[in-house]
Design a protein around this motif. Structure first.
Motif, short mmCIF file in Angstrom:
data_model
loop_
_atom_site.label_atom_id
_atom_site.label_comp_id
_atom_site.label_asym_id
_atom_site.label_seq_id
_atom_site.Cartn_x
_atom_site.Cartn_y
_atom_site.Cartn_z
N LEU A 117 6.68 -1.51 0.81
CA LEU A 117 5.42 -0.78 0.71
C LEU A 117 5.64 0.68 1.06
O LEU A 117 6.42 1.00 1.97
CB LEU A 117 4.38 -1.37 1.68
N THR A 119 3.50 3.86 2.42
CA THR A 119 2.25 4.31 3.01
C THR A 119 2.25 5.83 3.03
O THR A 119 3.19 6.44 3.53
CB THR A 119 2.09 3.78 4.46
N ALA A 129 -1.68 2.67 0.77
CA ALA A 129 -0.39 1.97 0.70
C ALA A 129 -0.23 1.41 -0.70
O ALA A 129 -1.18 0.88 -1.28
CB ALA A 129 -0.32 0.86 1.73
N ASP A 130 0.96 1.54 -1.24
CA ASP A 130 1.29 1.02 -2.56
C ASP A 130 2.49 0.08 -2.43
O ASP A 130 3.40 0.32 -1.64
CB ASP A 130 1.69 2.15 -3.52
N VAL A 131 2.49 -0.97 -3.25
CA VAL A 131 3.67 -1.82 -3.35
C VAL A 131 4.65 -1.07 -4.24
O VAL A 131 4.39 -0.82 -5.40
CB VAL A 131 3.34 -3.20 -3.94
#
Length: 181
Positions: A117, A119, A129-131
């Protein structure tokens, strides 16, 4: 009753006691056993002498007692056990700093797979937050590559097995935010 003819056997080398990544092989680690001729694994060794031919060899993966020793599981003659020997073809090893408080960094062990992830905090009111990547293999946690290690420890870096494109994404992402596993 029909009497069965015993299957013909050959000799292969198996592990005499559990081995860890990087363990240098010696005669007490290995033993020869009979094995059915039609079921000999590809890359098996026929004798301990064939493995211990006067040069050093080390385990590239953890192996359990009675597991066959295969060419892919040990280094070549005189080679050291290193991460380069366990990386899949076409892949790279990349070490990244991870947040040891958020996520599961303290419980990640070599051999496990993780999602990464990213952030980002733009200001007090805007953060997200992105995967970034999914199902990425962990090669090492801090400086340990032992896949049979079962003791979690707080780590600040992990070495991941990634493609070139994934390495570029991770490197860029580490400059714009914090990475968590």
């Amino acid at each position: 009753q029909v009497a069965r003819k015993p299957a013909s056997t050959a000799t292969i080398v198996v592990v005499a006691s559990p081995l860890r990544f990087g363990t240098e092989l010696s005669p007490q680690h290995l033993r020869e056993v009979p094995w059915p001729e039609g079921a000999i694994p590809k890359g098996a060794f026929a004798s301990v002498k064939e493995i211990l031919d006067g040069t050093k060899r080390a385990a590239l993966v953890a192996m359990e007692e009675n597991e066959p020793v295969l060419k892919a599981k040990i280094t070549g003659p005189g080679q050291r056990a290193s991460l380069a020997a366990v990386i899949d073809p076409g892949m790279k090893a990349l070490t990244v700093r991870v947040n040891d408080v958020n996520g599961v960094a303290g419980f990640v062990l070599p051999g496990e797979r993780v999602d990464i992830l990213l952030t980002r905090n733009q200001d007090k009111d805007a953060s997200w937050a992105d995967v970034l990547l999914q199902n990425v293999k962990v090669l090492a946690a801090d400086q340990s590559a032992d896949e049979r290690s079962d003791k979690p420890s707080v780590v600040k870096t992990v070495t991941l097995e990634v493609s070139t494109a994934q390495a570029q994404r991770l490197t860029l992402a580490s400059t714009v935010g914090a990475l968590s596993l």
